[in-house]
Write an enzyme that holds these catalytic residues in place. Structure first.
Site: not given
Ligand code: NAP
Length: 293
Positions: A97, A240, A172
């Site tokens: 997102t 965010k 979204k």
């Molecule tokens: P998350 O658990 O915080 O994972 C973030 C990912 O991004 C990890 O693989 C992290 O790598 C990587 N990352 C962060 N900073 C980075 C950098 N500088 N360079 C390279 N990789 C980096 O997030 P998530 O919950 O999976 O969500 C991912 C996206 O989907 C977000 O945009 C969120 O808003 C959206 N979303 C989430 C949900 C939910 O329920 N969780 C639902 C719908 C949409 P590391 O492992 O190295 O930290």
């Protein structure tokens, strides 16, 4: 049909989504900044790439699922990024997102290399990611969307094509602002209940029988009663998304008074150390404001 996929970002969402694709028989190469999170996927049949560039060079389609717009820029356009490994005919799909602007920029950059770019952010958290019941909101080339339906069908129960790049991102944001506002509303109801001396469990059971009993109320009830909020969807990501929605609102002159107000609660929650908790921890913030904690 696309067969060779590259997946960047193995966070809370990326891990269950990749697991489904591997179980469905897709050939998947993964990359994650923290490599230790990628290693368990080798045992499930995934290849591990050392950089986004290396990953992009060996696949038909690259999918990104990372934190935010800055991170997307980093993995796409930074040193060793996807753009440096892309060739004409490939497709890049961002499922994070990030709002409309980063995806419109990415679409332009990849088009200049003869590659296609879709944004396909998802509604639904870790549970739906595991079950393959996400709702996928797509913007970009319609033929590329149709070509990737087999991938979306493994990850989601429904996908919708909203038009040009940026429109999936906007859809979204519209849905997520409802989520954040709704959970603040639920939290305010619980705070009022506690201040008035109502039993919380009974109140939640009653809410579950009413017209406002969204599936998320049932989903969050165990963590509310345990007063523990390990992140499925981190509160910092909800904060965010409010910011992104209000940015679009400013540009389009959409007046969103409740969204603006709820955003401030999430800002305060993040500032008070709740950013890495689940977004349901907005309840903790409101309990603190009401003197309950
Ligand atoms: P998350 O658990 O915080 O994972 C973030 C990912 O991004 C990890 O693989 C992290 O790598 C990587 N990352 C962060 N900073 C980075 C950098 N500088 N360079 C390279 N990789 C980096 O997030 P998530 O919950 O999976 O969500 C991912 C996206 O989907 C977000 O945009 C969120 O808003 C959206 N979303 C989430 C949900 C939910 O329920 N969780 C639902 C719908 C949409 P590391 O492992 O190295 O930290």
């Amino acid at each position: 049909m696309t067969k060779k996929l590259g997946w960047i970002g193995l966070g809370n969402m990326g891990q269950p989504m990749v697991t489904r694709l591997l179980n469905a028989g897709f050939d998947v190469t993964v990359y994650n900044r923290t490599r230790s999170k990628a290693e368990p996927f080798a045992a499930m049949g995934a290849k591990i790439a050392d950089s986004p560039r290396e990953l992009a060079a060996g696949v038909d389609t690259v999918i990104t699922m990372v934190s935010d717009g800055e991170t997307l820029e980093e993995v796409l356009f930074g040193e060793g990024g996807v753009l440096s490994g892309i060739t004409a005919g490939q497709t890049v799909i961002d499922m994070s997102t990030v709002g409309p602007e980063p995806v419109q920029k990415a679409a332009t950059e990849f088009a200049a290399r003869g590659a296609k770019f879709l944004e396909a952010p998802v509604s639904g958290s870790v549970g739906p990611a595991k079950d393959g019941t996400l709702v996928i909101l797509v913007g970009g080339d319609e033929a590329a969307y149709e070509a990737h339906k087999p991938v979306f069908d493994v990850l989601g129960k429904a996908s919708f094509h909203f038009g040009e790049n940026g429109q999936g991102a906007n859809a979204k944001l519209a849905i997520n602002l409802m989520l954040g506002v709704f959970l603040q509303g639920l939290s305010e109801a619980l705070v009022l209940g506690s201040k008035a001396g109502l039993d919380r469990e009974t109140l939640l059971k009653a809410i579950a029988q009413t017209a406002v009993a969204a599936p998320i109320v049932l989903g969050k009830t165990p963590s509310i009663l345990a007063d523990e909020f390990p992140a499925a969807f981190a509160l910092k990501h909800m904060e965010k998304d409010f910011g992104l929605a209000l940015h679009t609102a400013k540009k389009t002159e959409a007046s969103l008074p409740v969204t603006s107000s709820a955003h401030q609660t999430y800002v305060a929650a993040k500032a008070n150390g709740l950013g890495d908790h689940d977004l349901m921890a907005v309840l903790t913030q409101l309990e603190r404001m009401a003197g309950l904690k």
